[in-house]
Design a protein around this motif. Structure first.
Motif, mmCIF file in Angstrom:
data_model
loop_
_atom_site.group_PDB
_atom_site.id
_atom_site.type_symbol
_atom_site.label_atom_id
_atom_site.label_comp_id
_atom_site.label_asym_id
_atom_site.label_seq_id
_atom_site.Cartn_x
_atom_site.Cartn_y
_atom_site.Cartn_z
ATOM 1 N N ASP A 115 7.755 -16.989 21.921
ATOM 2 C CA ASP A 115 8.975 -16.184 21.417
ATOM 3 C C ASP A 115 10.202 -17.337 21.739
ATOM 4 O O ASP A 115 11.482 -16.736 21.510
ATOM 5 C CB ASP A 115 9.175 -14.895 21.816
ATOM 6 N N GLY A 116 10.225 -18.166 22.704
ATOM 7 C CA GLY A 116 11.446 -18.776 23.045
ATOM 8 C C GLY A 116 12.258 -18.234 24.371
ATOM 9 O O GLY A 116 13.252 -18.621 24.730
ATOM 10 N N VAL A 117 11.506 -17.242 24.928
ATOM 11 C CA VAL A 117 12.084 -16.607 26.097
ATOM 12 C C VAL A 117 11.617 -17.324 27.256
ATOM 13 O O VAL A 117 10.499 -17.802 27.490
ATOM 14 C CB VAL A 117 11.345 -15.174 26.278
ATOM 15 N N ARG A 118 12.737 -17.575 27.969
ATOM 16 C CA ARG A 118 12.417 -18.614 29.281
ATOM 17 C C ARG A 118 12.126 -17.501 30.468
ATOM 18 O O ARG A 118 12.528 -16.628 30.723
ATOM 19 C CB ARG A 118 13.987 -19.051 29.773
ATOM 20 N N GLY A 119 11.156 -18.234 31.310
ATOM 21 C CA GLY A 119 10.533 -17.605 32.469
ATOM 22 C C GLY A 119 10.797 -18.359 33.466
ATOM 23 O O GLY A 119 10.696 -19.649 33.364
ATOM 24 N N ARG A 120 11.081 -17.710 34.771
ATOM 25 C CA ARG A 120 11.210 -18.652 36.114
ATOM 26 C C ARG A 120 10.600 -18.067 37.040
ATOM 27 O O ARG A 120 10.738 -16.838 37.135
ATOM 28 C CB ARG A 120 12.506 -19.358 36.158
ATOM 29 N N ARG A 121 9.981 -18.807 38.239
ATOM 30 C CA ARG A 121 9.723 -18.031 39.344
ATOM 31 C C ARG A 121 10.013 -19.125 40.482
ATOM 32 O O ARG A 121 9.507 -20.107 40.290
ATOM 33 C CB ARG A 121 8.237 -17.816 39.154
ATOM 34 N N VAL A 122 10.683 -18.476 41.508
ATOM 35 C CA VAL A 122 10.776 -19.161 42.741
ATOM 36 C C VAL A 122 9.772 -18.675 43.753
ATOM 37 O O VAL A 122 9.658 -17.539 43.791
ATOM 38 C CB VAL A 122 12.172 -18.900 43.525
ATOM 39 N N LEU A 123 8.880 -19.724 44.272
ATOM 40 C CA LEU A 123 7.899 -19.322 45.195
ATOM 41 C C LEU A 123 8.334 -19.577 46.573
ATOM 42 O O LEU A 123 8.402 -20.674 46.790
ATOM 43 C CB LEU A 123 6.606 -20.206 44.672
ATOM 44 N N TRP A 124 8.205 -18.383 47.145
ATOM 45 C CA TRP A 124 8.386 -18.515 48.629
ATOM 46 C C TRP A 124 7.123 -19.053 49.295
ATOM 47 O O TRP A 124 6.125 -19.074 48.660
ATOM 48 C CB TRP A 124 9.104 -17.067 49.159
ATOM 49 N N PRO A 125 7.417 -19.629 50.704
ATOM 50 C CA PRO A 125 6.091 -20.015 51.180
ATOM 51 C C PRO A 125 4.908 -19.331 51.358
ATOM 52 O O PRO A 125 4.069 -19.634 51.108
ATOM 53 C CB PRO A 125 6.598 -20.405 52.615
ATOM 54 N N ASP A 126 5.073 -17.873 51.495
ATOM 55 C CA ASP A 126 3.917 -16.942 51.204
ATOM 56 C C ASP A 126 3.636 -16.487 50.151
ATOM 57 O O ASP A 126 2.684 -15.584 50.002
ATOM 58 C CB ASP A 126 4.287 -15.761 52.020
ATOM 59 N N ALA A 127 4.035 -16.873 48.973
ATOM 60 C CA ALA A 127 3.680 -16.466 47.665
ATOM 61 C C ALA A 127 2.523 -17.093 46.813
ATOM 62 O O ALA A 127 2.157 -16.949 46.009
ATOM 63 C CB ALA A 127 4.858 -16.313 46.761
ATOM 64 N N LEU A 128 2.282 -18.358 47.436
ATOM 65 C CA LEU A 128 1.279 -19.298 46.878
ATOM 66 C C LEU A 128 0.354 -19.847 48.147
ATOM 67 O O LEU A 128 1.015 -20.201 49.181
ATOM 68 C CB LEU A 128 2.011 -20.455 46.481
ATOM 69 N N ALA A 129 -0.863 -19.930 47.938
ATOM 70 C CA ALA A 129 -1.704 -20.191 49.060
ATOM 71 C C ALA A 129 -1.311 -21.671 49.234
ATOM 72 O O ALA A 129 -1.208 -22.488 48.197
ATOM 73 C CB ALA A 129 -3.296 -20.250 48.577
ATOM 74 N N GLU A 130 -1.865 -21.959 50.382
ATOM 75 C CA GLU A 130 -1.443 -23.573 50.908
ATOM 76 C C GLU A 130 -2.081 -24.542 49.965
ATOM 77 O O GLU A 130 -1.697 -25.585 49.604
ATOM 78 C CB GLU A 130 -1.537 -23.862 52.404
ATOM 79 N N SER A 131 -3.260 -24.337 49.765
ATOM 80 C CA SER A 131 -4.326 -25.260 48.855
ATOM 81 C C SER A 131 -3.709 -25.490 47.690
ATOM 82 O O SER A 131 -3.643 -26.461 46.973
ATOM 83 C CB SER A 131 -5.585 -24.777 49.022
ATOM 84 N N GLN A 132 -3.165 -24.158 46.990
ATOM 85 C CA GLN A 132 -2.838 -24.341 45.558
ATOM 86 C C GLN A 132 -1.229 -25.179 45.633
ATOM 87 O O GLN A 132 -1.006 -25.876 44.786
ATOM 88 C CB GLN A 132 -2.596 -22.912 44.903
ATOM 89 N N ARG A 133 -0.735 -24.892 46.668
ATOM 90 C CA ARG A 133 0.601 -25.659 46.880
ATOM 91 C C ARG A 133 0.589 -27.101 47.031
ATOM 92 O O ARG A 133 1.293 -27.762 46.300
ATOM 93 C CB ARG A 133 1.432 -25.045 47.957
ATOM 94 N N ARG A 134 -0.450 -27.399 47.709
ATOM 95 C CA ARG A 134 -0.770 -28.957 47.975
ATOM 96 C C ARG A 134 -1.315 -29.451 46.460
ATOM 97 O O ARG A 134 -1.042 -30.874 46.094
ATOM 98 C CB ARG A 134 -1.848 -29.227 48.933
ATOM 99 N N ALA A 135 -2.129 -28.628 45.666
ATOM 100 C CA ALA A 135 -2.437 -29.266 44.464
ATOM 101 C C ALA A 135 -1.313 -29.268 43.486
ATOM 102 O O ALA A 135 -1.357 -30.203 42.792
ATOM 103 C CB ALA A 135 -3.723 -28.139 43.860
ATOM 104 N N LEU A 136 -0.505 -28.356 43.627
ATOM 105 C CA LEU A 136 0.876 -28.587 42.638
ATOM 106 C C LEU A 136 1.755 -29.886 43.055
ATOM 107 O O LEU A 136 1.965 -30.772 42.122
ATOM 108 C CB LEU A 136 1.559 -27.420 42.832
ATOM 109 N N ARG A 137 1.835 -30.008 44.309
ATOM 110 C CA ARG A 137 2.506 -31.025 44.824
ATOM 111 C C ARG A 137 1.807 -32.507 44.425
ATOM 112 O O ARG A 137 2.342 -33.595 44.038
ATOM 113 C CB ARG A 137 2.933 -31.006 46.370
#
Length: 153
Positions: A115-137
């Protein structure tokens, strides 16, 4: 969600299970307390100081409560600028990943829904598992400190 993990398209996606940040909620409460202290150390009269301090502490507690109760969000991310899946409260929606920024241990995600609505999320260090953070990076961080969609549009 298990059917998505077993599909052939799941191998080309990056799964992110985002949860509420307890660290952010704690810092919001601390910020409200510091606001109360600063108001009472200011030159305001007692009535005005009580009103402002009550508002500051109440607002910080409300924001901390919202963060604490935030429902988990699952993102199945593909390439930047390509469709991705957003799953929240059991509802699947298609979004387009716009940008991913890496700032130290923080990750900022920007997407656009159909629908054209923007979404954003700031992930603090404890909001994402370390393995998923590594995969993103590993997937999006090789272009320098951030990865974004094209500048046109």
């Amino acid at each position: 969600m298990p059917r998505l993990q077993g599909s052939s398209s799941a191998s080309s996606t990056c799964l992110c299970e985002l949860r509420a940040s307890r660290l952010l909620a704690a810092f919001l409460v601390l910020l409200g307390l510091l606001g109360v202290v600063s108001v009472f150390l200011s030159a305001l009269n007692l009535f005005a100081a009580l009103a402002v301090a009550g508002g500051a502490s109440g607002w910080s507690l409300l924001l901390a409560h919202r963060e604490w109760r935030r429902p988990p969000l699952v993102l199945l991310l593909g390439e930047i600028g390509q469709p991705a899946t957003r799953i929240e409260n059991g509802n699947e929606t298609v979004v387009t990943l716009q940008a991913i920024y890496f700032r130290g241990s923080f990750v900022m995600l920007h997407w656009l829904d159909v629908d054209g609505v923007r979404g954003r999320r700031v992930l603090w260090p404890d909001a994402l598992a370390e393995s998923q953070r590594r995969a993103l990076r590993r997937r999006y961080g090789e272009g320098g400190d951030n990865a974004t969609a094209g500048m046109a549009g």
